[in-house]
Design a protein around this motif. Structure first.
Motif, mmCIF file in Angstrom:
data_model
loop_
_atom_site.group_PDB
_atom_site.id
_atom_site.type_symbol
_atom_site.label_atom_id
_atom_site.label_comp_id
_atom_site.label_asym_id
_atom_site.label_seq_id
_atom_site.Cartn_x
_atom_site.Cartn_y
_atom_site.Cartn_z
ATOM 1 N N GLY A 6 0.822 -1.199 0.000
ATOM 2 C CA GLY A 6 0.000 0.000 0.000
ATOM 3 C C GLY A 6 0.855 1.247 0.000
ATOM 4 N N THR A 7 0.270 2.356 0.423
ATOM 5 C CA THR A 7 0.973 3.633 0.437
ATOM 6 C C THR A 7 0.917 4.230 1.843
ATOM 7 N N SER A 8 1.760 5.220 2.061
ATOM 8 C CA SER A 8 1.760 5.953 3.328
ATOM 9 C C SER A 8 0.787 7.128 3.185
ATOM 10 N N GLY A 9 -0.387 6.969 3.730
ATOM 11 C CA GLY A 9 -1.437 7.969 3.570
ATOM 12 C C GLY A 9 -2.295 7.677 2.353
ATOM 13 N N TRP A 10 -3.487 8.283 2.345
ATOM 14 C CA TRP A 10 -4.398 8.072 1.220
ATOM 15 C C TRP A 10 -5.032 9.359 0.701
ATOM 16 N N SER A 11 -4.812 10.472 1.381
ATOM 17 C CA SER A 11 -5.514 11.701 1.013
ATOM 18 C C SER A 11 -4.535 12.792 0.608
ATOM 19 N N TYR A 12 -4.355 12.942 -0.702
ATOM 20 C CA TYR A 12 -3.444 13.958 -1.249
ATOM 21 C C TYR A 12 -4.141 14.659 -2.417
ATOM 22 N N TRP A 15 -3.213 13.568 -5.934
ATOM 23 C CA TRP A 15 -3.563 12.237 -6.408
ATOM 24 C C TRP A 15 -4.862 12.245 -7.217
ATOM 25 N N ASP A 16 -5.417 13.418 -7.442
ATOM 26 C CA ASP A 16 -6.528 13.522 -8.384
ATOM 27 C C ASP A 16 -6.061 13.023 -9.753
ATOM 28 N N ASN A 17 -6.912 12.275 -10.417
ATOM 29 C CA ASN A 17 -6.598 11.689 -11.727
ATOM 30 C C ASN A 17 -5.581 10.558 -11.647
ATOM 31 N N VAL A 18 -5.105 10.251 -10.427
ATOM 32 C CA VAL A 18 -4.198 9.107 -10.242
ATOM 33 C C VAL A 18 -4.921 8.014 -9.467
ATOM 34 N N LEU A 19 -5.490 8.382 -8.339
ATOM 35 C CA LEU A 19 -6.202 7.414 -7.500
ATOM 36 C C LEU A 19 -7.695 7.671 -7.451
ATOM 37 N N TYR A 20 -8.084 8.947 -7.513
ATOM 38 C CA TYR A 20 -9.502 9.270 -7.459
ATOM 39 C C TYR A 20 -9.834 10.355 -8.486
ATOM 40 N N ARG A 29 -12.080 10.054 -0.213
ATOM 41 C CA ARG A 29 -10.853 9.505 -0.797
ATOM 42 C C ARG A 29 -10.538 8.108 -0.295
ATOM 43 N N LEU A 30 -10.792 7.829 0.971
ATOM 44 C CA LEU A 30 -10.508 6.497 1.510
ATOM 45 C C LEU A 30 -11.312 5.431 0.779
ATOM 46 N N ARG A 31 -12.535 5.763 0.412
ATOM 47 C CA ARG A 31 -13.378 4.794 -0.299
ATOM 48 C C ARG A 31 -12.741 4.393 -1.627
ATOM 49 N N TYR A 32 -12.206 5.378 -2.353
ATOM 50 C CA TYR A 32 -11.529 5.067 -3.619
ATOM 51 C C TYR A 32 -10.237 4.291 -3.369
ATOM 52 N N TYR A 33 -9.529 4.653 -2.321
ATOM 53 C CA TYR A 33 -8.280 3.942 -1.995
ATOM 54 C C TYR A 33 -8.557 2.456 -1.753
ATOM 55 N N CYS A 34 -9.602 2.166 -0.996
ATOM 56 C CA CYS A 34 -9.906 0.782 -0.641
ATOM 57 C C CYS A 34 -10.304 -0.064 -1.843
#
Length: 242
Positions: A6-12, A15-20, A29-34
């Protein structure tokens, strides 16, 4: 043996257009990370330790089998420098209890100014409940000694394996699990750059070696700039075949 990437942290914001999707609210954001990963390392706890009700909320919200590693508060590691840790240990243990089956590893990152003190580390690890799995990240070179590794082994605490500028990359496994923090491949700056596929294949081989001797592995990418951590974690998972 299991591997958790995983990664260190999930809310950046970056990270738009990368993770969410762009414009995703911080609360979502956590919902998209999971949807992408099965574990994460919480770093915000270093700056402000969450309430017990927050840990209980994560237990309810996180998907089944998701695992949360949590960075110990700086009040314990950088303020007290592990001295007289009783109050913090009690608070951490209550929070850890609330996290329930979603708890993974407590990360204790010591400051670069804290030189080796075996008695202080031993006292802290003795007081920490045995059901709290812990990894210790040493930032002062004096800790890199066989006697320290033996101390960790006695408490079944993991030596935190590190990759990053000016940090020693020592491949020691002192617990039933291995804890790895990937702080970035940049030789001058921590948290910078993106690991090459060749780098990640090398780490995949190390992970397979640890698995072969019966170790679970937790590995977190901390090079968040430009979404590098997300991409590197995805690539490593792909190299490992899942």
């Amino acid at each position: 043996m299991s591997v958790h990437i995983g990664t260190s942290g999930w809310s950046y914001d970056h990270w738009d257009n990368v993770l969410y999707p762009p414009g995703t609210a911080a609360r979502d954001r956590l919902r998209y990370y999971c949807r992408r990963f099965g574990t994460v390392e919480l770093n915000a706890s270093f700056y402000r330790w969450p309430r017990e009700s927050t840990f209980a909320g994560w237990r309810r919200r996180l998907p089944e089998k998701f695992l949360l590693s949590v960075k110990a508060p700086r009040g314990l590691t950088h303020g007290k420098k592990l001295y007289a840790p009783e109050v913090w240990i009690d608070r951490i243990a209550r929070s850890w209890h609330e996290l329930g089956d979603k708890r993974a590893i407590l990360l204790v990152q010591l400051p670069p100014t804290l030189e080796r003190d075996d008695a202080r580390l031993d006292y802290f690890l003795t007081l920490l409940p045995t059901w709290v799995q812990v990894a210790v990240e040493f930032r002062h070179h004096s800790w890199n000694d066989d006697a320290v590794y033996t101390l960790l082994e006695r408490h079944q605490a993991a030596y935190c394996v590190m990759s990053g500028a000016s940090l020693p990359c020592i491949l020691r496994a002192t617990a039933p699990f291995v804890y790895v923090r990937m702080h970035g491949p940049d030789s001058d700056y921590l948290y910078g750059g993106s690991y090459s596929d060749q780098d990640l294949r090398w780490w995949a081989e190390r992970i397979r070696e640890w698995q072969a001797v019966g170790k679970d592995v937790f590995i977190y990418f901390n090079n968040d700039g430009g979404g590098n951590a997300v991409r590197n974690a995805d690539t490593l998972r792909s190299i490992l075949g899942g």
